[in-house]
Write a protein that holds these residues in place. Structure first.
Motif, PDB file in Angstrom:
ATOM      1  N   ILE A   1      37.185   6.953  -6.470  1.00  0.00           N
ATOM      2  CA  ILE A   1      37.200   8.335  -5.990  1.00  0.00           C
ATOM      3  C   ILE A   1      36.519   9.149  -7.070  1.00  0.00           C
TER       4      ILE A   1
ATOM      5  N   GLU B   1      26.508   5.066  -5.862  1.00  0.00           N
ATOM      6  CA  GLU B   1      26.973   4.455  -4.612  1.00  0.00           C
ATOM      7  C   GLU B   1      26.637   2.967  -4.587  1.00  0.00           C
TER       8      GLU B   1
ATOM      9  N   ASN C   1      32.216   0.700  -3.009  1.00  0.00           N
ATOM     10  CA  ASN C   1      33.293   1.401  -2.302  1.00  0.00           C
ATOM     11  C   ASN C   1      33.638   2.675  -3.061  1.00  0.00           C
TER      12      ASN C   1
ATOM     13  N   ILE D   1      34.253   7.006  -2.732  1.00  0.00           N
ATOM     14  CA  ILE D   1      34.529   8.185  -1.920  1.00  0.00           C
ATOM     15  C   ILE D   1      34.271   9.389  -2.812  1.00  0.00           C
TER      16      ILE D   1
ATOM     17  N   ALA E   1      28.164   6.900   1.482  1.00  0.00           N
ATOM     18  CA  ALA E   1      29.623   6.886   1.347  1.00  0.00           C
ATOM     19  C   ALA E   1      30.197   8.162   1.950  1.00  0.00           C
ATOM     20  N   PRO E   2      31.469   8.146   2.341  1.00  0.00           N
ATOM     21  CA  PRO E   2      32.098   9.373   2.846  1.00  0.00           C
ATOM     22  C   PRO E   2      32.143  10.434   1.755  1.00  0.00           C
TER      23      PRO E   2
ATOM     24  N   CYS F   1      35.585  15.699   5.762  1.00  0.00           N
ATOM     25  CA  CYS F   1      34.879  14.468   5.421  1.00  0.00           C
ATOM     26  C   CYS F   1      33.621  14.328   6.262  1.00  0.00           C
TER      27      CYS F   1
ATOM     28  N   MET G   1      43.377   3.900  -0.492  1.00  0.00           N
ATOM     29  CA  MET G   1      42.023   4.406  -0.271  1.00  0.00           C
ATOM     30  C   MET G   1      41.141   3.376   0.422  1.00  0.00           C
TER      31      MET G   1
ATOM     32  N   LEU H   1      39.095   4.103   3.717  1.00  0.00           N
ATOM     33  CA  LEU H   1      37.668   3.834   3.814  1.00  0.00           C
ATOM     34  C   LEU H   1      37.365   2.962   5.031  1.00  0.00           C
TER      35      LEU H   1
END
Length: 182
Positions: free
Chosen positions: A10, A26, A31, A33, A81-82, A104, A132, A136
């Motif tokens: 995160i 990224e 992975n 966020i 990624a979000p 988001c 998380m 995801l």
């Protein structure tokens, strides 16, 4: 930045980050966020409030907008990624609904935006519970569901158009009556 045991990073971002650096992070973390300060620039919150009028529901707590640049800063469009935008607390009546949630932006396929609102409390609880990775996966699943539903709608539209064309073709050309000249 906060790394979780489940393999999800995160990253909290306030300052400007160039697209190349963002893409590199990224790729490195896979992975990841992003949680972005949506009030970094004065025009960010007003842009979102104005653009949010055109958000339309496409599923349970899933919204779509035809033009992502009408909602979010250009530098965050095109992420793989979000990206959660936090517009902070606001005294403005128009922004009260906006500031209660993180918004988001799911990874984009085209110029449009798929947006999911989530309360800060839920986001924090998920982060504390090391969930998380699950979030995801859910976000990716919702995006896939939206895209599949969009493809079905497009196919139905094409089939409907084709059926209309076939009906008109079967009828033949319109019969014209002879007009008399006076």
């Amino acid at each position: 930045m906060c790394a979780r045991p489940m393999g999800v990073v995160i990253e909290l971002q306030h300052s400007y980050l160039c697209a190349e650096e963002r893409a590199a992070r990224e790729r490195f973390y896979r992975n990841i966020i992003w949680v972005v300060d949506g009030t970094r620039l004065q025009r960010d919150l007003p842009r979102f409030i104005k653009g949010a009028i055109d958000l339309h529901p496409v599923g349970k707590s899933v919204y779509a907008h035809p033009f992502s640049h009408e909602l979010f800063p250009k530098c965050w469009l095109g992420c793989s990624a979000p990206v959660f935008f936090d517009f902070g607390a606001s005294q403005d009546d128009a922004a009260r609904v906006v500031h209660r949630r993180l918004w988001c932006l799911l990874p984009q396929i085209d110029d449009g935006a798929i947006v999911l609102p989530i309360t800060r409390e839920v986001f924090i609880r998920i982060a504390r519970e090391n969930a998380m990775a699950l979030l995801l996966l859910r976000l990716r699943k919702r995006l896939a569901q939206h895209l599949a539903a969009q493809r079905v709608r497009e196919r139905q539209d094409h089939l409907s158009t084709l059926a209309t064309m076939i009906r008109h073709w079967r009828r033949g050309p319109p019969i014209r009556s002879k007009q008399r000249r006076f």
